[in-house]
Design a protein around this motif. Structure first.
Motif, mmCIF file in Angstrom:
data_model
loop_
_atom_site.group_PDB
_atom_site.id
_atom_site.type_symbol
_atom_site.label_atom_id
_atom_site.label_comp_id
_atom_site.label_asym_id
_atom_site.label_seq_id
_atom_site.Cartn_x
_atom_site.Cartn_y
_atom_site.Cartn_z
ATOM 1 N N TRP A 6 0.830 -1.205 0.000
ATOM 2 C CA TRP A 6 0.000 0.000 0.000
ATOM 3 C C TRP A 6 0.865 1.257 0.000
ATOM 4 C CZ3 TRP A 6 -1.305 4.406 2.660
ATOM 5 C CH2 TRP A 6 -2.536 4.958 2.350
ATOM 6 N N ILE A 7 1.906 1.274 0.793
ATOM 7 C CA ILE A 7 2.806 2.426 0.850
ATOM 8 C C ILE A 7 3.561 2.567 -0.473
ATOM 9 C CG2 ILE A 7 4.887 3.341 1.959
ATOM 10 C CD1 ILE A 7 2.419 3.736 3.623
ATOM 11 N N ARG A 8 3.979 1.460 -1.053
ATOM 12 C CA ARG A 8 4.691 1.528 -2.335
ATOM 13 C C ARG A 8 3.800 2.085 -3.435
ATOM 14 N NH1 ARG A 8 8.390 -3.386 -3.881
ATOM 15 N NH2 ARG A 8 8.463 -1.998 -5.659
ATOM 16 N N LEU A 9 2.496 1.772 -3.386
ATOM 17 C CA LEU A 9 1.580 2.231 -4.411
ATOM 18 C C LEU A 9 1.128 3.670 -4.177
ATOM 19 C CD1 LEU A 9 -0.143 1.547 -6.899
ATOM 20 C CD2 LEU A 9 -1.909 0.750 -5.336
ATOM 21 N N TRP A 10 0.799 4.014 -2.945
ATOM 22 C CA TRP A 10 0.171 5.304 -2.653
ATOM 23 C C TRP A 10 1.068 6.292 -1.918
ATOM 24 C CZ3 TRP A 10 -3.904 6.384 -5.289
ATOM 25 C CH2 TRP A 10 -4.742 5.347 -5.713
ATOM 26 N N GLY A 11 2.278 5.934 -1.570
ATOM 27 C CA GLY A 11 3.150 6.810 -0.791
ATOM 28 C C GLY A 11 3.473 8.127 -1.479
ATOM 29 N N LYS A 12 3.971 8.056 -2.702
ATOM 30 C CA LYS A 12 4.350 9.287 -3.420
ATOM 31 C C LYS A 12 3.144 10.143 -3.804
ATOM 32 C CE LYS A 12 8.704 7.425 -5.008
ATOM 33 N NZ LYS A 12 9.502 6.967 -6.139
ATOM 34 N N PRO A 13 2.047 9.555 -4.306
ATOM 35 C CA PRO A 13 0.878 10.404 -4.585
ATOM 36 C C PRO A 13 0.324 11.102 -3.342
ATOM 37 C CG PRO A 13 0.661 8.342 -5.756
ATOM 38 C CD PRO A 13 1.849 8.199 -4.850
ATOM 39 N N LEU A 14 0.323 10.413 -2.206
ATOM 40 C CA LEU A 14 -0.141 11.056 -0.975
ATOM 41 C C LEU A 14 0.801 12.169 -0.533
ATOM 42 C CD1 LEU A 14 -1.482 8.072 1.152
ATOM 43 C CD2 LEU A 14 -2.772 9.975 0.187
ATOM 44 N N LEU A 15 2.086 11.970 -0.689
ATOM 45 C CA LEU A 15 3.055 13.009 -0.350
ATOM 46 C C LEU A 15 2.854 14.244 -1.232
ATOM 47 C CD1 LEU A 15 5.523 13.762 1.370
ATOM 48 C CD2 LEU A 15 6.929 12.778 -0.434
ATOM 49 N N ILE A 16 2.633 14.030 -2.515
ATOM 50 C CA ILE A 16 2.386 15.146 -3.433
ATOM 51 C C ILE A 16 1.082 15.850 -3.066
ATOM 52 C CG2 ILE A 16 1.880 15.738 -5.837
ATOM 53 C CD1 ILE A 16 3.818 13.431 -6.600
ATOM 54 N N ALA A 17 0.053 15.089 -2.720
ATOM 55 C CA ALA A 17 -1.229 15.683 -2.337
ATOM 56 C C ALA A 17 -1.096 16.517 -1.062
ATOM 57 C CB ALA A 17 -2.277 14.591 -2.146
ATOM 58 N N LEU A 18 -0.406 15.992 -0.064
ATOM 59 C CA LEU A 18 -0.218 16.738 1.188
ATOM 60 C C LEU A 18 0.598 18.003 0.957
ATOM 61 C CD1 LEU A 18 0.404 13.813 3.697
ATOM 62 C CD2 LEU A 18 -1.617 15.270 3.512
ATOM 63 N N LEU A 19 1.606 17.917 0.115
ATOM 64 C CA LEU A 19 2.408 19.095 -0.204
ATOM 65 C C LEU A 19 1.569 20.137 -0.934
ATOM 66 C CD1 LEU A 19 5.312 20.132 0.060
ATOM 67 C CD2 LEU A 19 5.759 19.185 -2.189
ATOM 68 N N SER A 20 0.694 19.703 -1.830
ATOM 69 C CA SER A 20 -0.182 20.630 -2.542
ATOM 70 C C SER A 20 -1.173 21.305 -1.598
ATOM 71 C CB SER A 20 -0.953 19.899 -3.640
ATOM 72 O OG SER A 20 -0.077 19.384 -4.595
ATOM 73 N N ILE A 21 -1.747 20.535 -0.690
ATOM 74 C CA ILE A 21 -2.678 21.107 0.291
ATOM 75 C C ILE A 21 -1.964 22.116 1.179
ATOM 76 C CG2 ILE A 21 -4.079 20.557 2.319
ATOM 77 C CD1 ILE A 21 -4.810 17.917 0.864
ATOM 78 N N ALA A 22 -0.764 21.769 1.619
ATOM 79 C CA ALA A 22 0.008 22.706 2.437
ATOM 80 C C ALA A 22 0.323 23.972 1.656
ATOM 81 C CB ALA A 22 1.298 22.043 2.917
ATOM 82 N N GLY A 23 0.637 23.837 0.379
ATOM 83 C CA GLY A 23 0.909 25.000 -0.458
ATOM 84 C C GLY A 23 -0.317 25.890 -0.617
ATOM 85 N N LEU A 24 -1.482 25.292 -0.796
ATOM 86 C CA LEU A 24 -2.705 26.073 -0.924
ATOM 87 C C LEU A 24 -3.050 26.810 0.367
ATOM 88 C CD1 LEU A 24 -4.886 23.553 -2.946
ATOM 89 C CD2 LEU A 24 -4.012 25.746 -3.746
ATOM 90 N N ILE A 25 -2.901 26.126 1.489
ATOM 91 C CA ILE A 25 -3.216 26.755 2.779
ATOM 92 C C ILE A 25 -2.245 27.887 3.078
ATOM 93 C CG2 ILE A 25 -3.266 26.358 5.276
ATOM 94 C CD1 ILE A 25 -4.418 23.556 4.614
ATOM 95 N N THR A 26 -0.955 27.658 2.862
ATOM 96 C CA THR A 26 0.011 28.715 3.157
ATOM 97 C C THR A 26 -0.100 29.877 2.172
ATOM 98 O OG1 THR A 26 1.743 27.566 1.904
ATOM 99 C CG2 THR A 26 1.659 27.189 4.292
#
Length: 61
Positions: A6-26
């Motif tokens: 699960w981490i191998r499949l979804w790890g990088k997309p989730l990291l990109i999503a969290l970074l995008s959300i943080a960018g939008l909030i900041t």
């Protein structure tokens, strides 16, 4: 030890999503340094997409 599939499949997309959300909030809440962080955080997904489109064989490790 076996890697978690699960981490191998979804790890990088989730990291990109969290970074995008943080960018939008900041971008909405911060000034100064936070503006720079938001530009970088929101540019990274675009850079990854463009690189993957033009160089499909190369992987991000």
């Amino acid at each position: 030890m076996k890697h978690n599939a699960w981490i191998r499949l979804w790890g990088k997309p989730l990291l990109i999503a969290l970074l995008s959300i943080a960018g939008l909030i900041t971008a909405l809440a911060g000034d100064g340094f936070w503006d720079i962080f938001s530009w970088v955080a929101l540019a990274l997904p675009v850079i990854i997409i463009v690189r993957s489109y033009y160089f499909p064989g190369k992987k991000f490790n």
